[in-house]
Design a protein around this motif. Sequence first.
Motif, PDB file in Angstrom:
ATOM      1  N   MET A 179      -0.588   4.065 -16.355  1.00 12.95           N
ATOM      2  CA  MET A 179      -1.572   4.602 -15.410  1.00 12.95           C
ATOM      3  C   MET A 179      -1.464   6.124 -15.344  1.00 12.95           C
ATOM      4  O   MET A 179      -0.368   6.695 -15.373  1.00 12.95           O
ATOM      5  CB  MET A 179      -1.339   4.044 -14.009  1.00 12.95           C
ATOM      6  N   ILE A 180      -2.600   6.790 -15.231  1.00 12.88           N
ATOM      7  CA  ILE A 180      -2.599   8.232 -15.012  1.00 12.88           C
ATOM      8  C   ILE A 180      -2.106   8.538 -13.599  1.00 12.88           C
ATOM      9  O   ILE A 180      -1.285   9.435 -13.388  1.00 12.88           O
ATOM     10  CB  ILE A 180      -4.016   8.804 -15.233  1.00 12.88           C
ATOM     11  N   PHE A 181      -2.602   7.792 -12.634  1.00 13.38           N
ATOM     12  CA  PHE A 181      -2.176   7.921 -11.237  1.00 13.38           C
ATOM     13  C   PHE A 181      -1.564   6.583 -10.819  1.00 13.38           C
ATOM     14  O   PHE A 181      -2.245   5.564 -10.801  1.00 13.38           O
ATOM     15  CB  PHE A 181      -3.365   8.270 -10.330  1.00 13.38           C
ATOM     16  N   GLY A 182      -0.276   6.594 -10.501  1.00 15.02           N
ATOM     17  CA  GLY A 182       0.425   5.372 -10.152  1.00 15.02           C
ATOM     18  C   GLY A 182      -0.016   4.818  -8.805  1.00 15.02           C
ATOM     19  O   GLY A 182      -0.744   5.463  -8.042  1.00 15.02           O
ATOM     20  N   VAL A 183       0.453   3.614  -8.506  1.00  7.58           N
ATOM     21  CA  VAL A 183       0.051   2.916  -7.293  1.00  7.58           C
ATOM     22  C   VAL A 183       0.346   3.743  -6.046  1.00  7.58           C
ATOM     23  O   VAL A 183      -0.513   3.895  -5.166  1.00  7.58           O
ATOM     24  CB  VAL A 183       0.763   1.548  -7.216  1.00  7.58           C
ATOM     25  N   ARG A 184       1.528   4.272  -5.934  1.00  5.72           N
ATOM     26  CA  ARG A 184       1.876   5.063  -4.747  1.00  5.72           C
ATOM     27  C   ARG A 184       0.924   6.235  -4.565  1.00  5.72           C
ATOM     28  O   ARG A 184       0.453   6.507  -3.450  1.00  5.72           O
ATOM     29  CB  ARG A 184       3.308   5.581  -4.853  1.00  5.72           C
ATOM     30  N   HIS A 185       0.662   6.948  -5.657  1.00  2.00           N
ATOM     31  CA  HIS A 185      -0.232   8.108  -5.577  1.00  2.00           C
ATOM     32  C   HIS A 185      -1.629   7.678  -5.167  1.00  2.00           C
ATOM     33  O   HIS A 185      -2.275   8.343  -4.338  1.00  2.00           O
ATOM     34  CB  HIS A 185      -0.279   8.826  -6.927  1.00  2.00           C
ATOM     35  N   VAL A 186      -2.123   6.579  -5.728  1.00  2.00           N
ATOM     36  CA  VAL A 186      -3.477   6.115  -5.429  1.00  2.00           C
ATOM     37  C   VAL A 186      -3.627   5.790  -3.949  1.00  2.00           C
ATOM     38  O   VAL A 186      -4.595   6.208  -3.295  1.00  2.00           O
ATOM     39  CB  VAL A 186      -3.824   4.889  -6.306  1.00  2.00           C
ATOM     40  N   VAL A 187      -2.669   5.037  -3.385  1.00  2.00           N
ATOM     41  CA  VAL A 187      -2.765   4.668  -1.975  1.00  2.00           C
ATOM     42  C   VAL A 187      -2.692   5.904  -1.092  1.00  2.00           C
ATOM     43  O   VAL A 187      -3.483   6.071  -0.139  1.00  2.00           O
ATOM     44  CB  VAL A 187      -1.667   3.654  -1.608  1.00  2.00           C
ATOM     45  N   TRP A 188      -1.748   6.792  -1.391  1.00  2.00           N
ATOM     46  CA  TRP A 188      -1.652   8.044  -0.624  1.00  2.00           C
ATOM     47  C   TRP A 188      -2.943   8.847  -0.729  1.00  2.00           C
ATOM     48  O   TRP A 188      -3.483   9.331   0.283  1.00  2.00           O
ATOM     49  CB  TRP A 188      -0.472   8.872  -1.153  1.00  2.00           C
ATOM     50  N   TYR A 189      -3.468   8.984  -1.927  1.00  2.00           N
ATOM     51  CA  TYR A 189      -4.675   9.784  -2.161  1.00  2.00           C
ATOM     52  C   TYR A 189      -5.863   9.212  -1.389  1.00  2.00           C
ATOM     53  O   TYR A 189      -6.588   9.946  -0.710  1.00  2.00           O
ATOM     54  CB  TYR A 189      -4.965   9.807  -3.662  1.00  2.00           C
ATOM     55  N   LEU A 190      -6.062   7.908  -1.481  1.00  2.00           N
ATOM     56  CA  LEU A 190      -7.193   7.298  -0.776  1.00  2.00           C
ATOM     57  C   LEU A 190      -7.095   7.508   0.729  1.00  2.00           C
ATOM     58  O   LEU A 190      -8.113   7.694   1.407  1.00  2.00           O
ATOM     59  CB  LEU A 190      -7.249   5.808  -1.088  1.00  2.00           C
ATOM     60  N   SER A 191      -5.864   7.490   1.258  1.00  2.00           N
ATOM     61  CA  SER A 191      -5.694   7.628   2.709  1.00  2.00           C
ATOM     62  C   SER A 191      -6.091   9.010   3.217  1.00  2.00           C
ATOM     63  O   SER A 191      -6.260   9.192   4.426  1.00  2.00           O
ATOM     64  CB  SER A 191      -4.241   7.335   3.107  1.00  2.00           C
ATOM     65  N   GLN A 192      -6.259   9.971   2.316  1.00  2.00           N
ATOM     66  CA  GLN A 192      -6.708  11.306   2.717  1.00  2.00           C
ATOM     67  C   GLN A 192      -8.227  11.352   2.914  1.00  2.00           C
ATOM     68  O   GLN A 192      -8.753  12.294   3.525  1.00  2.00           O
ATOM     69  CB  GLN A 192      -6.301  12.353   1.669  1.00  2.00           C
ATOM     70  N   PHE A 193      -8.931  10.329   2.406  1.00  2.00           N
ATOM     71  CA  PHE A 193     -10.392  10.345   2.426  1.00  2.00           C
ATOM     72  C   PHE A 193     -10.990   9.183   3.214  1.00  2.00           C
ATOM     73  O   PHE A 193     -12.162   9.232   3.589  1.00  2.00           O
ATOM     74  CB  PHE A 193     -10.937  10.299   0.992  1.00  2.00           C
TER      75      PHE A 193
END
Length: 280
Positions: free
Chosen positions: A217-231
């Motif tokens: 993955m380019i963006f791992g699971v942890r990063h994806v969940v954190w990133y989505l929570s900003q939006f």
Amino acid sequence: MRLLRLGVEGSLRPAVLDDAGGYRDLSAITADIDGAFLAGDGLARARDALSTLPELDASGLRVAAPIARPGKVVCIGLNYRDHAAETGAEPPAEPVIFMKASNTVVGPDDEVLIPRGSSKTDYEAELAVVIGKTARYLDSPEQSDEVIAGYAIADDVSEREFQLERGGQWDKGKSCETFNPLGPWLVTADEVGDPQALGVRLSVNGEERQNGTTKDMIFGVRHVVWYLSQFMVLEPGDVINTGTPAGVALGGRFGYLRPGDVVVAEIDKLGRQRHVIGQA
């Protein structure tokens, strides 16, 4: 734990698969496997009571999606370098986000319908993340571990002409009915371990099409969940499809799906789903 839902709509039984491969009835713990169950102490109660739960005869019972209709299905596009390359896209600098209608979610063995007017219905085996606690402006990717209930297999079925050639956003090529088979199980995060160490495979009519690993993955699971929570606010029961490895029909090596095709998707530790392609 491996949680699942068995039966027909309107008469579903929440269940857990025990270590011996038998089914245990969760009805005494919860009426359904949904956001309220995940957000409360349901998982802990089910784990504590597992050995005393009554056995459930699953013979002839349909396996439904392992989570009741989610509030939202959020998807990450172009999240594997090999998939981005096969479609001619540059790896994204930030996660590509799109949504699927929540009523696209069906059971892992349910029929998947090619939409009317479709000539480019495609498959995408994906690791799905199921949210267990409200996530809002997480401080770091590491904090994502606190809000993930578990994981499941998803097939992010897509109509590529609708998605890419008909103007506007991707959603109309992603939200056709039956376009998100999910399951068979919701496997709790503690049993899965590292979500970036899972093999992802898909075949059509016995021919291997996809064989990748979540470590790419380019963006791992942890990063994806954190990133989505900003939006957006992620809520218990929400599902996140995290992207697919190379081998989709859009890449040009394989044909698109046709009625009668049999699609099998597998992810390490998460089981196997099999669906036959029909026509809407």
